[in-house]
Design an enzyme around this catalytic site. Structure first.
Site, mmCIF file in Angstrom:
data_model
loop_
_atom_site.group_PDB
_atom_site.id
_atom_site.type_symbol
_atom_site.label_atom_id
_atom_site.label_comp_id
_atom_site.label_asym_id
_atom_site.label_seq_id
_atom_site.Cartn_x
_atom_site.Cartn_y
_atom_site.Cartn_z
ATOM 1 N N GLY A 13 0.847 -1.199 0.000
ATOM 2 C CA GLY A 13 0.000 0.000 0.000
ATOM 3 C C GLY A 13 0.874 1.238 0.000
ATOM 4 C CB SER A 15 4.314 6.348 1.901
ATOM 5 O OG SER A 15 4.949 6.829 3.061
ATOM 6 N N GLY A 16 2.247 5.525 4.460
ATOM 7 C CA GLY A 16 1.377 6.126 5.467
ATOM 8 C C GLY A 16 0.026 5.475 5.638
ATOM 9 N N GLY A 18 -0.620 2.615 7.087
ATOM 10 C CA GLY A 18 -0.724 1.871 8.343
ATOM 11 C C GLY A 18 -0.190 0.453 8.271
ATOM 12 C CB SER A 87 5.996 -3.982 -2.605
ATOM 13 O OG SER A 87 4.944 -4.110 -1.684
#
Length: 264
Positions: A13, A15-16, A18, A87
């Site tokens: 997912g 960045s940021g 969770g 990724s």
């Protein structure tokens, strides 16, 4: 040769979203049932595994391959491995799935507007203003999976709810037992036939300082025939999901060209 009890949970997912928080939560609970657990967090392993690599697509794929290689070694040796990693490219993730074998993919999704709003580092705003080049989801594409064993919408789902989905998937695949999950969750969970969740969520796009050029709007008079032609030419064909960067970087259309989209 005895069957391994190891497995890899790959959390992908932007960045940021969770991913690291979710990995830490799952790891702590697996340790309650005496599982050997390792977290391979790309942010913590940078200096050890890929110091000197940059942000090109090939270099990012190299990072994902190295994480996958280590995860595979640990999985074969009865370790529960959690890999929180952006990724961004499907091909790299699928290569790791084939190589590791005992593997589930968890897509941790969140609308880009929400990520910008809650970003304490300011990196999203810097990327939007052009200060950070090659930022995934803003100026470089993030390719969400077409389907994943688990999809978590971290803007509306709690860590506990998301973890429950992951534990259910692990149980469905036979990677953990009913008895282990009763200790972890306090509930008697029942295994279901393994499934994948189709990824359908589309985040609305904020304005970007370095946006990709938008396609020219067709004249109003030609809009209906064009739509009709497209429908007859493409009957039965499924549209391919756009990469996240295209949704993020595209500038807002003029009112005359297209109706407004509601922010999600």
């Amino acid at each position: 040769m005895a069957q391994t009890t190891g497995f890899t949970v790959w959390l992908t997912g932007m960045s940021g979203t969770g991913k690291s928080t979710m990995a830490a939560y799952i790891a702590a609970r697996l340790r309650q049932v005496d599982r050997n657990v390792e977290i391979l967090d790309e942010n913590e392993l940078r200096d050890d595994l890929w110091q000197g690599l940059g942000d090109s697509k090939d270099e990012r794929n190299t990072i994902v391959r190295r994480l996958g290689y280590v995860a595979g070694l640990l999985t074969r040796n009865n370790v529960a491995v959690l890999v929180p990693s952006v990724s961004p490219y499907k091909a790299g993730r699928e290569d790791n799935r084939r190589t590791i074998g005992r593997y589930i993919e968890v897509y941790v999704d969140c609308p880009t507007e929400k990520l910008i709003e809650r970003d304490s580092t300011g990196r999203y705003k810097k990327a939007l203003s052009g200060e950070i080049p090659n930022f995934i989801g803003i100026t470089e594409p993030y390719e969400p999976p077409a389907s994943a064993e688990v999809v978590i919408h971290s803007d509306v789902e709690s860590v506990e709810d998301g973890a429950g989905k992951i534990f259910q998937s692990l149980l469905d695949l036979g990677y953990v037992t009913v008895e282990e999950l009763k200790i972890i969750t306090g509930k008697k969970m029942k295994a279901q036939p393994p499934t994948k969740t189709e990824v359908t969520r589309v985040s609305s796009a904020p304005k970007s300082g370095k946006a990709a050029p938008a396609a020219k709007a067709a004249p109003a008079a030609k809009a209906a025939p064009a739509a009709k032609a497209a429908a007859s030419a493409g009957k039965g064909a499924k549209a391919r999901p756009a990469a996240r960067a295209a949704r993020v970087a595209k500038p807002a259309a003029k009112k005359a060209a297209a109706p407004k989209r509601k922010a999600r």
